[in-house]
Motif scaffolding. Sequence first.
Motif, short mmCIF file in Angstrom:
data_model
loop_
_atom_site.label_atom_id
_atom_site.label_comp_id
_atom_site.label_asym_id
_atom_site.label_seq_id
_atom_site.Cartn_x
_atom_site.Cartn_y
_atom_site.Cartn_z
N TYR A 4 0.87 -1.18 0.00
CA TYR A 4 0.00 0.00 0.00
C TYR A 4 0.90 1.22 0.00
O TYR A 4 1.73 1.40 0.89
CB TYR A 4 -0.89 -0.01 1.24
CG TYR A 4 -1.94 1.10 1.28
CD1 TYR A 4 -3.07 1.02 0.49
CD2 TYR A 4 -1.79 2.19 2.12
CE1 TYR A 4 -4.05 2.01 0.54
CE2 TYR A 4 -2.75 3.19 2.17
CZ TYR A 4 -3.88 3.08 1.38
OH TYR A 4 -4.84 4.08 1.43
N HIS A 20 -4.38 5.37 8.37
CA HIS A 20 -4.05 4.82 7.05
C HIS A 20 -3.37 3.45 7.18
O HIS A 20 -3.63 2.54 6.39
CB HIS A 20 -3.14 5.78 6.29
CG HIS A 20 -3.74 7.15 6.10
ND1 HIS A 20 -4.93 7.35 5.44
CD2 HIS A 20 -3.30 8.37 6.48
CE1 HIS A 20 -5.21 8.65 5.42
NE2 HIS A 20 -4.25 9.29 6.05
N ALA A 24 -4.87 -0.07 5.71
CA ALA A 24 -4.06 -0.92 4.84
C ALA A 24 -3.99 -2.34 5.38
O ALA A 24 -4.13 -3.31 4.62
CB ALA A 24 -2.66 -0.33 4.69
N PHE A 29 -2.98 -5.82 3.12
CA PHE A 29 -1.63 -5.49 2.66
C PHE A 29 -0.63 -5.90 3.74
O PHE A 29 -0.95 -5.92 4.93
CB PHE A 29 -1.52 -4.00 2.36
CG PHE A 29 -2.30 -3.59 1.14
CD1 PHE A 29 -1.78 -3.79 -0.13
CD2 PHE A 29 -3.56 -3.02 1.26
CE1 PHE A 29 -2.50 -3.43 -1.26
CE2 PHE A 29 -4.30 -2.65 0.15
CZ PHE A 29 -3.76 -2.86 -1.12
N ILE A 32 3.95 -1.36 3.55
CA ILE A 32 3.64 0.05 3.29
C ILE A 32 4.84 0.63 2.52
O ILE A 32 5.99 0.46 2.94
CB ILE A 32 3.45 0.85 4.60
CG1 ILE A 32 2.24 0.32 5.38
CG2 ILE A 32 3.30 2.34 4.31
CD1 ILE A 32 0.91 0.57 4.72
N MET A 285 -2.66 5.06 -2.10
CA MET A 285 -3.77 5.46 -1.25
C MET A 285 -4.76 6.31 -2.03
O MET A 285 -4.38 7.13 -2.88
CB MET A 285 -3.26 6.19 -0.01
CG MET A 285 -2.63 7.55 -0.26
SD MET A 285 -1.82 8.24 1.23
CE MET A 285 -3.09 8.07 2.47
#
Length: 423
Positions: A4, A20, A24, A29, A32, A285
């Motif tokens: 993500y 966030h 994710a 996910f 990151i 995002m």
Amino acid sequence: MRIYNLFPLLAGTFDQWQAHLVRAAEMGFDWIFVNPIQQLGRSGSLYSIKDYFAINPALCARSAQSPDEQVRAVTVQAEKLGLRVMVDLVINHCAYDSDLLKQHPEWFAKENGRIANPYCIHDGEKVVWRDLARFDHRRGGDAEGYYRYCRDVVMHLLGLGFSGFRCDAAYQIPAGFWKRLIEDVKKNRPDAVFVAETLGCSADQTRQTAEAGFDAIFNSSKWWDFGSPWLLEQYQLTRATAPSISFPESHDTARLYAESYGNVDALKQRYLFAALFSSGVMMPMGYEFGFSKALNVVDTRPSDWEQTDIDLTGFVREINHIKRHYRVFQEESITQLWGCSNPAVMIMWKAAPSNGSQALLILNKDIWNRQHCYVDDLYHYVQVAPPLRDVSPQWPMEHLPTPFDYELLPGMGRVLVAGPEVS
């Protein structure tokens, strides 16, 4: 890797990233990816780094914690959620107003007696980035000093809690430099991951870069038309060298929702394909909410967060669940296209070398209209004994009929697998 892309300028200060990260993780996910977070040069571009060891003050909250401590707090939060964090490694150029130009002019390429700007050729025209200074990895003086500096940058970022690096324009840096850097870093941190950004170069250049020891590369499937031979040709050239990562859009592209004139089925189609085509996938995002405004490395701000009535988080979670549970979608599987009586329907066969599992991806190329798919016997397309299971994210069938006669909704994909799940 299921990645993500948390875009810093849209996410805001570090204390705002938690929501966030949680979203994710809930979408399935496990990585990151964060664009550069270091102090920027005068242009304000994320990719114009002035000081590699200082943090962009625009990302720092008013806090008793130092900037480095705020970054470490974010990576710790991510780790608690089962997320590893990858950051951009930009060592092909720096900001033109960086102190490095005065301290180490021998590290930079020269052109007409002055430090050179990087450039690219776009639509036959030379595009020059005048806010950037190009490092000379081939003929520069004090090559050893520059190499040690880059290694120190990587070790500093590892110390902040990052465990992976997206290496910007990796093909512009000699493979020998990467090979030495990756080997040196992994002596101390064998878990560190290096991913090469190789978009815009040839398949041979991509393979040569990947052979320097990268753990993965990015592919160009975002631009495929679901039929032309070029993608599978490129895929075959690099498949045995390094795993690849697909994406339906990125911070460098227009938003797919805008490109497709507000078609949600296009978002579903492209994420499904990107996730299941290659071993890795990355999603920026805002994709899950159908954002229209392109990410901008200078101008994007948290106020650009869009309020939409679109929510694909459940769909993305289902696709990531499929990817997580079947080996055939976790490696660079042997991949071929089979013919279909309806040219608007793609039938892709995949086979995992590691365990022999196979899959069929039946995809409606048309994002605006239903398309009919008829196959006499699905088992003619695979080399396995029954059962072939439908694990599609939308309305999976308990029994696959023979003949297979199905009306595909716009952009719809049917995902059929044979073989064991990953424990």
